[in-house]
Scaffold this motif. Structure first.
Motif, PDB file in Angstrom:
ATOM      1  N   PHE A  66       0.822  -1.216   0.000  1.00 49.46           N
ATOM      2  CA  PHE A  66       0.000   0.000   0.000  1.00 49.46           C
ATOM      3  C   PHE A  66       0.854   1.264   0.000  1.00 49.46           C
ATOM      4  CE2 PHE A  66      -3.366  -2.826   1.866  1.00 49.46           C
ATOM      5  CZ  PHE A  66      -4.176  -2.803   0.753  1.00 49.46           C
ATOM      6  N   LEU A  67       1.916   1.276   0.788  1.00 50.73           N
ATOM      7  CA  LEU A  67       2.793   2.444   0.819  1.00 50.73           C
ATOM      8  C   LEU A  67       3.442   2.668  -0.542  1.00 50.73           C
ATOM      9  CD1 LEU A  67       4.100   4.743   2.397  1.00 50.73           C
ATOM     10  CD2 LEU A  67       5.864   3.136   3.126  1.00 50.73           C
ATOM     11  N   ALA A  68       3.903   1.591  -1.159  1.00 51.50           N
ATOM     12  CA  ALA A  68       4.522   1.715  -2.477  1.00 51.50           C
ATOM     13  C   ALA A  68       3.514   2.221  -3.502  1.00 51.50           C
ATOM     14  CB  ALA A  68       5.100   0.367  -2.909  1.00 51.50           C
ATOM     15  N   ALA A  69       2.297   1.674  -3.466  1.00 47.49           N
ATOM     16  CA  ALA A  69       1.271   2.125  -4.413  1.00 47.49           C
ATOM     17  C   ALA A  69       0.930   3.594  -4.168  1.00 47.49           C
ATOM     18  CB  ALA A  69       0.026   1.256  -4.285  1.00 47.49           C
ATOM     19  N   PHE A  70       0.868   4.008  -2.909  1.00 46.38           N
ATOM     20  CA  PHE A  70       0.592   5.411  -2.603  1.00 46.38           C
ATOM     21  C   PHE A  70       1.717   6.311  -3.112  1.00 46.38           C
ATOM     22  CE2 PHE A  70       1.100   9.083   0.239  1.00 46.38           C
ATOM     23  CZ  PHE A  70      -0.081   9.748  -0.062  1.00 46.38           C
ATOM     24  N   MET A  71       2.959   5.878  -2.947  1.00 43.25           N
ATOM     25  CA  MET A  71       4.084   6.670  -3.444  1.00 43.25           C
ATOM     26  C   MET A  71       4.026   6.809  -4.960  1.00 43.25           C
ATOM     27  SD  MET A  71       7.172   5.299  -1.000  1.00 43.25           S
ATOM     28  CE  MET A  71       8.399   5.933  -2.115  1.00 43.25           C
ATOM     29  N   VAL A  72       3.661   5.737  -5.640  1.00 41.03           N
ATOM     30  CA  VAL A  72       3.531   5.789  -7.100  1.00 41.03           C
ATOM     31  C   VAL A  72       2.397   6.745  -7.481  1.00 41.03           C
ATOM     32  CG1 VAL A  72       2.945   4.453  -9.161  1.00 41.03           C
ATOM     33  CG2 VAL A  72       4.506   3.505  -7.464  1.00 41.03           C
ATOM     34  N   TYR A  73       1.289   6.678  -6.759  1.00 38.27           N
ATOM     35  CA  TYR A  73       0.167   7.588  -7.014  1.00 38.27           C
ATOM     36  C   TYR A  73       0.606   9.039  -6.819  1.00 38.27           C
ATOM     37  CZ  TYR A  73      -4.098  10.226  -6.237  1.00 38.27           C
ATOM     38  OH  TYR A  73      -5.080  11.179  -6.290  1.00 38.27           O
ATOM     39  N   LEU A  74       1.282   9.310  -5.714  1.00 40.33           N
ATOM     40  CA  LEU A  74       1.750  10.663  -5.428  1.00 40.33           C
ATOM     41  C   LEU A  74       2.713  11.137  -6.518  1.00 40.33           C
ATOM     42  CD1 LEU A  74       1.549  12.942  -3.362  1.00 40.33           C
ATOM     43  CD2 LEU A  74       3.483  11.914  -2.160  1.00 40.33           C
ATOM     44  N   GLY A  75       3.645  10.269  -6.903  1.00 36.63           N
ATOM     45  CA  GLY A  75       4.570  10.618  -7.981  1.00 36.63           C
ATOM     46  C   GLY A  75       3.841  10.865  -9.291  1.00 36.63           C
ATOM     47  N   ARG A  77       0.787  11.968  -9.626  1.00 36.70           N
ATOM     48  CA  ARG A  77       0.110  13.272  -9.514  1.00 36.70           C
ATOM     49  C   ARG A  77       1.084  14.432  -9.663  1.00 36.70           C
ATOM     50  NH1 ARG A  77      -4.904  13.402 -10.378  1.00 36.70           N
ATOM     51  NH2 ARG A  77      -5.117  15.221  -9.059  1.00 36.70           N
ATOM     52  N   LEU A  78       2.343  14.226  -9.213  1.00 32.46           N
ATOM     53  CA  LEU A  78       3.354  15.275  -9.306  1.00 32.46           C
ATOM     54  C   LEU A  78       4.116  15.243 -10.629  1.00 32.46           C
ATOM     55  CD1 LEU A  78       4.827  15.009  -5.700  1.00 32.46           C
ATOM     56  CD2 LEU A  78       3.343  16.825  -6.592  1.00 32.46           C
ATOM     57  N   GLY A  79       3.864  14.212 -11.430  1.00 35.46           N
ATOM     58  CA  GLY A  79       4.557  14.087 -12.710  1.00 35.46           C
ATOM     59  C   GLY A  79       5.976  13.552 -12.569  1.00 35.46           C
ATOM     60  N   ILE A  80       6.233  12.823 -11.491  1.00 37.14           N
ATOM     61  CA  ILE A  80       7.563  12.250 -11.227  1.00 37.14           C
ATOM     62  C   ILE A  80       7.431  10.731 -11.263  1.00 37.14           C
ATOM     63  CG2 ILE A  80       9.460  12.093  -9.566  1.00 37.14           C
ATOM     64  CD1 ILE A  80       8.365  14.723  -8.355  1.00 37.14           C
ATOM     65  N   PRO A  81       8.242  10.045 -12.069  1.00 36.16           N
ATOM     66  CA  PRO A  81       8.121   8.580 -12.157  1.00 36.16           C
ATOM     67  C   PRO A  81       8.740   7.873 -10.939  1.00 36.16           C
ATOM     68  CG  PRO A  81       9.868   9.334 -13.591  1.00 36.16           C
ATOM     69  CD  PRO A  81       9.234  10.573 -12.998  1.00 36.16           C
ATOM     70  N   VAL A  82       8.088   8.005  -9.796  1.00 32.61           N
ATOM     71  CA  VAL A  82       8.588   7.427  -8.542  1.00 32.61           C
ATOM     72  C   VAL A  82       8.646   5.907  -8.611  1.00 32.61           C
ATOM     73  CG1 VAL A  82       8.078   7.206  -6.074  1.00 32.61           C
ATOM     74  CG2 VAL A  82       7.762   9.389  -7.207  1.00 32.61           C
ATOM     75  N   TYR A  83       7.794   5.306  -9.430  1.00 34.49           N
ATOM     76  CA  TYR A  83       7.763   3.848  -9.491  1.00 34.49           C
ATOM     77  C   TYR A  83       9.114   3.269  -9.891  1.00 34.49           C
ATOM     78  CZ  TYR A  83       7.431   3.870 -14.597  1.00 34.49           C
ATOM     79  OH  TYR A  83       7.683   4.038 -15.929  1.00 34.49           O
ATOM     80  N   ILE A  84       9.883   3.989 -10.675  1.00 33.62           N
ATOM     81  CA  ILE A  84      11.207   3.489 -11.080  1.00 33.62           C
ATOM     82  C   ILE A  84      12.116   3.370  -9.858  1.00 33.62           C
ATOM     83  CG2 ILE A  84      13.272   3.986 -12.440  1.00 33.62           C
ATOM     84  CD1 ILE A  84      11.389   5.353 -14.484  1.00 33.62           C
TER      85      ILE A  84
END
Length: 113
Positions: A66-75, A77-84
């Motif tokens: 859940f934390l990882a998915a939330f970070m990806v969602y936040l990224g 929304r901010l236009g930052i590819p946090v998932y990488i």
């Protein structure tokens, strides 16, 4: 042991049911899968070290996903590819846990011979 059984059941269900997700969800799914695999490898390592706790495993399994998915969602929304970054970190943790598992198994084999 519960982690391995869960992994096997998950693989069987994944193969048996052809589930597809929209391409837009791919970053979320990939990070969640990596987070769960990281938790499973951590559980296997803890089991081999005789330090496994089910409450730690379950909270880590779902919490990391859940934390990882939330970070990806936040990224997203901010236009930052946090998932990488998340995939890199979880990938490193998976390989580190695998190395620890391998060492523990090799030590057990060495002791029995």
């Amino acid at each position: 042991m519960i982690a391995v059984v869960g992994l096997i059941i998950g693989i069987i269900l994944g193969v048996a049911f052809n589930i597809s997700f929209p391409a837009k969800l791919s970053p979320y799914i990939s990070v969640a899968i990596f987070a769960c695999i990281d938790s499973i490898f951590g559980a296997v390592k803890a089991t081999l070290k005789k330090d496994f706790r089910a409450d730690i495993f379950i909270s880590g399994f779902f919490g990391n996903a859940f934390l990882a998915a939330f970070m990806v969602y936040l990224g997203d929304r901010l236009g930052i590819p946090v998932y990488i970054a998340a995939l890199i970190v979880f990938g490193q943790r998976i390989f580190n846990n695998f190395a620890g598992i391998r060492r523990l198994l090799m030590d057990r084999i060495k002791v029995h011979h």
